[in-house]
Design a protein around this motif. Structure first.
Motif, PDB file in Angstrom:
ATOM      1  N   ILE A 139       1.012   4.463  -2.524  1.00 64.27           N
ATOM      2  CA  ILE A 139       0.958   5.852  -2.075  1.00 64.27           C
ATOM      3  C   ILE A 139       2.128   6.649  -2.642  1.00 64.27           C
ATOM      4  N   ILE A 143       8.181   8.986   0.900  1.00 59.60           N
ATOM      5  CA  ILE A 143       7.030   9.617   1.529  1.00 59.60           C
ATOM      6  C   ILE A 143       7.562  10.526   2.625  1.00 59.60           C
ATOM      7  N   LEU A 191       0.832  -1.205   0.000  1.00 62.74           N
ATOM      8  CA  LEU A 191       0.000   0.000   0.000  1.00 62.74           C
ATOM      9  C   LEU A 191       0.865   1.253   0.000  1.00 62.74           C
ATOM     10  N   LEU A 192       1.942   1.240   0.764  1.00 63.50           N
ATOM     11  CA  LEU A 192       2.840   2.392   0.799  1.00 63.50           C
ATOM     12  C   LEU A 192       3.501   2.630  -0.556  1.00 63.50           C
ATOM     13  N   LEU A 237       1.364   7.774  -6.035  1.00 68.85           N
ATOM     14  CA  LEU A 237       0.342   8.821  -6.110  1.00 68.85           C
ATOM     15  C   LEU A 237       0.798  10.143  -5.497  1.00 68.85           C
ATOM     16  N   PHE A 238       1.499  10.055  -4.361  1.00 70.56           N
ATOM     17  CA  PHE A 238       1.814  11.286  -3.626  1.00 70.56           C
ATOM     18  C   PHE A 238       3.278  11.394  -3.212  1.00 70.56           C
ATOM     19  N   GLY A 239       4.127  10.491  -3.693  1.00 72.18           N
ATOM     20  CA  GLY A 239       5.504  10.440  -3.215  1.00 72.18           C
ATOM     21  C   GLY A 239       6.319  11.663  -3.576  1.00 72.18           C
TER      22      GLY A 239
END
Length: 357
Positions: free
Chosen positions: A70, A85, A66-67, A73-75
């Protein structure tokens, strides 16, 4: 093992201090704080029962996966790659955690699998999915070095689980056949790194600059080195990334071949210790965990040292416990903590009394 581990950590801090030209707080101070906190975390992990780590194998894998999503998408983007992240207090690289999660997930997968099913196509397909699903996301970041490590460790565990060598030979033939397609899928900078590895002089002031300066630094160190704080390549900024990926070259320039060999022997001792933990494990899944984590440590060292010496393409793998940065140090010390947990489990007496590390 712990004494040797502390020696490696001290060498890393000393080299960072030198790479900063004697400025302790630029890199060495922050690294010291990370090492202090994360070494404490290692000991905490060591006292968590290994049975709990095995129960958490699939949730840890799912969380790491999941990370990785992420990150896509948003790193945070850095040096042309989207790998981190930003948590405020630190920048987390989930792909590092996946190196542990894949080992635990595969060990749990094979734990209750009847030996008769090991070579079945469905079994192999599920094991490969556990490996290549996260590796594919890591390649998208793009991070070829970490993806290669995840795949290599996963394949080793599949082999150690009892998969027949014939299937590996068939897979190797398939890899060779797909090599042109794999080459076409690489980014331009990744292709240039491979071409530079083959011929570093093709672009000595561009793609070949890193490896050329690294080999100059290592070679100029000679047998005993130039002396602490006297590395001209790093202190005069000729050597790029002297405190991160190329810290081994910084160290070899100042400490020479003798110092470099001493550090490599220290790494070898820790890796050998981890392998011995696997060899003495009484449970099949714990053997897979110990061997998988030990092989992970070996890949860190082998790829980084091979890279800075021009024996492998530059792929951005840090030297564990020495290169500046938090995610890789956290990952390596978590690995050692889990290995200590396995060792602790095997050190239990007949009455369940802990007999010590």
């Amino acid at each position: 093992m712990l004494f040797v581990l502390f020696f490696i950590e001290a060498c890393g801090v000393a080299t960072l201090y030198s790479a900063a030209g004697g400025d302790f707080w630029l890199w060495a101070g922050q690294q010291s704080l990370r090492i202090f906190v994360l070494t404490g975390l290692m000991f905490a992990v060591a006292f968590v029962p290994i049975s709990l780590w095995m129960r958490l194998a699939y949730p840890a894998y799912a969380l790491s996966f999941l990370l990785l999503i992420i990150v896509e998408l948003f790193g945070r983007v850095g040096m042309g790659a989207q790998r981190w992240i930003d948590l405020g207090v630190m920048k987390l690289q989930p792909s590092e955690l996946m190196k542990i999660a894949v080992v635990l997930a595969l060990a749990r997968f094979y734990k209750k699998l009847p030996p008769s099913l090991t070579n079945k196509p469905l079994t192999i397909g599920m094991a490969l999915a556990i490996i290549f699903a996260p590796a594919g996301l890591v390649l998208l970041q793009p991070d070829l070095g970490t993806a290669v490590m995840i795949i290599a460790v996963g394949v080793v565990i599949i082999f150690m689980a009892g998969t027949t060598i014939k299937l590996f030979l068939a897979a190797a033939a398939g890899v060779v056949a797909l090599a042109p397609l794999a080459w076409a899928s690489l980014h331009d900078y990744q292709k240039n790194r491979v071409l530079t590895f083959i011929d570093p002089d093709r672009d000595p002031l561009g793609q070949g600059y890193h490896i050329t300066q690294s080999k100059i630094a290592i070679g100029s160190g000679g047998l005993l080195g130039k002396g602490f704080l006297n590395g001209s390549q790093s202190n005069l900024s000729y050597l790029p990334e002297a405190h991160t990926d190329f810290i081994f070259a910084t160290m070899a320039e100042e400490w020479g071949m003798v110092g470099a060999m001493l550090v490599l022997l220290a790494y070898a001792y820790v890796i050998r210790w981890g392998s011995n933990v696997g060899a003495s494990a009484s449970r099949f899944d714990l053997r897979l965990v110990a061997y998988g984590l030990s092989f992970n440590l070996f890949l860190y060292v082998a790829i980084n040292v091979g890279m800075v010496m021009g024996l492998l393409p530059v792929v951005g793998v840090p030297l564990p416990l020495m290169s500046y940065g938090g995610s890789a140090i956290m990952t390596v010390l978590l690995m050692l903590g889990i290995l200590l947990s396995v060792h602790r489990h095997e050190s239990q007496g007949v009455n369940g009394q802990f007999n010590g590390f």
